[in-house]
Each structure stands twice: as structure tokens, then as C-alpha cells.
Design an enzyme around this catalytic site. Sequence first.
Site, PDB file in Angstrom:
ATOM      1  N   VAL A 156       0.840  -1.201   0.000  1.00 55.38           N
ATOM      2  CA  VAL A 156       0.000   0.000   0.000  1.00 55.38           C
ATOM      3  C   VAL A 156       0.877   1.253   0.000  1.00 55.38           C
ATOM      4  CG1 VAL A 156      -1.810   1.276   1.210  1.00 55.38           C
ATOM      5  CG2 VAL A 156      -1.821  -1.236   1.239  1.00 55.38           C
ATOM      6  N   LYS A 157       0.672   2.069  -1.019  1.00 49.73           N
ATOM      7  CA  LYS A 157       1.484   3.282  -1.181  1.00 49.73           C
ATOM      8  C   LYS A 157       0.757   4.450  -0.528  1.00 49.73           C
ATOM      9  CE  LYS A 157       4.422   4.935  -4.947  1.00 49.73           C
ATOM     10  NZ  LYS A 157       4.494   5.082  -6.406  1.00 49.73           N
ATOM     11  N   VAL A 158       1.442   5.123   0.382  1.00 52.03           N
ATOM     12  CA  VAL A 158       0.840   6.161   1.221  1.00 52.03           C
ATOM     13  C   VAL A 158       1.673   7.443   1.099  1.00 52.03           C
ATOM     14  CG1 VAL A 158       0.332   6.770   3.623  1.00 52.03           C
ATOM     15  CG2 VAL A 158       0.035   4.408   2.869  1.00 52.03           C
TER      16      VAL A 158
END
Length: 217
Positions: A86-88
Site C-alpha cells: 500500500v502506497k501512502v
Amino acid sequence: MKFFIDTANLDQIREAQALGVLDGVTTNPSLMAKEGITGRNNILKHYVDICTIVDGDVSAEVISTDFEGMIKEGEELAELHDQIVVKVPMIKDGVKALKYFSDKGIRTNCTLVFSVGQALLAAKAGATYVSPFIGRLDDISTDGLNLIAEIRHVYDNYAFETQILAASVRHTMHVIDCAKIGADVMTGPLSSIEGLLKHPLTDIGLAKFLADYQKGN
Ligand code: G3P
């Protein structure tokens, strides 16, 4: 050093995978839009398609900028496939989300990192990867590679496990310099990987070997 390809183009991902040196894929909303992938369902399906092509980690970016939204989206993305990371974004709620995901065992990639301080925060929050954008720093007359070196130094001081994912890599020299500095991962276009292949002496040498073989046969 792991090689990731920074694209949502399935043909390029297949080509890089076929070369046998691909360790993962990074995407972002701009790269998705470039391929004409729009609408939540199509975007989610595209992530799954990418995961079926490549053996390694695939970064999928959240669009929300508030904590609750990022958690909801991130959990949905992580459910899609066990290769999803998951890219945050590196914003205040993003740091909280990194910590939340880390505690839940969901892997993360902290994106839009442009300073050592931001990278330190990402590591403290338990990010799996931190993505300093070196090309975009170079674009504004700031040394992107120096940022990779500084983050390497700080992370080594404290044995942080967060992997440095050199992002916004634009060309082959970025790849080589990141390898010299000790980035754990680089993500760039296919051309930055294929550029590593090229040397005129290889081509000249091969042509001579083949010509000499022909003379004797
Ligand atoms: O991985 C980050 C990357 O997508 C940004 O690259 O070339 O748009 O600066 P660029």
C-alpha cells in the site's frame, strides 16, 4: 539491489519480467491515467493483472488524504493480492496510516519523500519502503542522489529495516549511482534497465567473434 519498473503499462511489465531481472512494480495515479485506466473497479482489476505478471511486490497508491480514508482504501488494496504494497503519501495522516498498517502487518511504501526528515519519520512509522523522488529533485537543481546517500547514512546509523526505494529514476546513470550508494531498490522506466545492457565494445566484440567464426566455417 532490487529492480522495480515504474509503470502501469502491461506490455512493458511483461517485457521487463521476461528479461528475468524484475523484482516488482510501482505505480501511481498519474501512471494509471497515462494508460487510460480510470474508475475504481478498473484500477483494482489492473493491479491484479499486474500481480499476475510479476513475481514481486506491486505498489498500489491510496487516493484519500485523511486517515480513515487511507485505512479503508489501503485495507481494500491489501486484500486484492498478497503482492500488493500500500502506497501512502508523506503527509501527517499518512504517517499515522503507515503506523497503523505496520501494526497490522500490511506492507507499505511511503511516497513523495523529498527530505531526510521525511524518510526518518517513515522509518519510525514502520514503512516497508520509503520512496525518495530523485529525478524530481534533480529537476529543481537539487541533488537527488545526495538524498539517497543521506537516508542510507541515517538508516544505517539505527539499523532501520525500511528499504530505500529510489524513485523517479529517469535513466541508467541514476540506477548505477543508486547501486553505488546502496539503495535497496530502484524503480524506473524500462529504458533505465535496458540501458545497463549497452556498450559499444560489446557490440563490436560480438560482431568480430561472429565474423571470425564465419571465416572458419
Ligand atoms: O515512482 C515515482 C515516480 O513515478 C515519479 O517519477 O518521473 O514522474 O518523477 P517521475
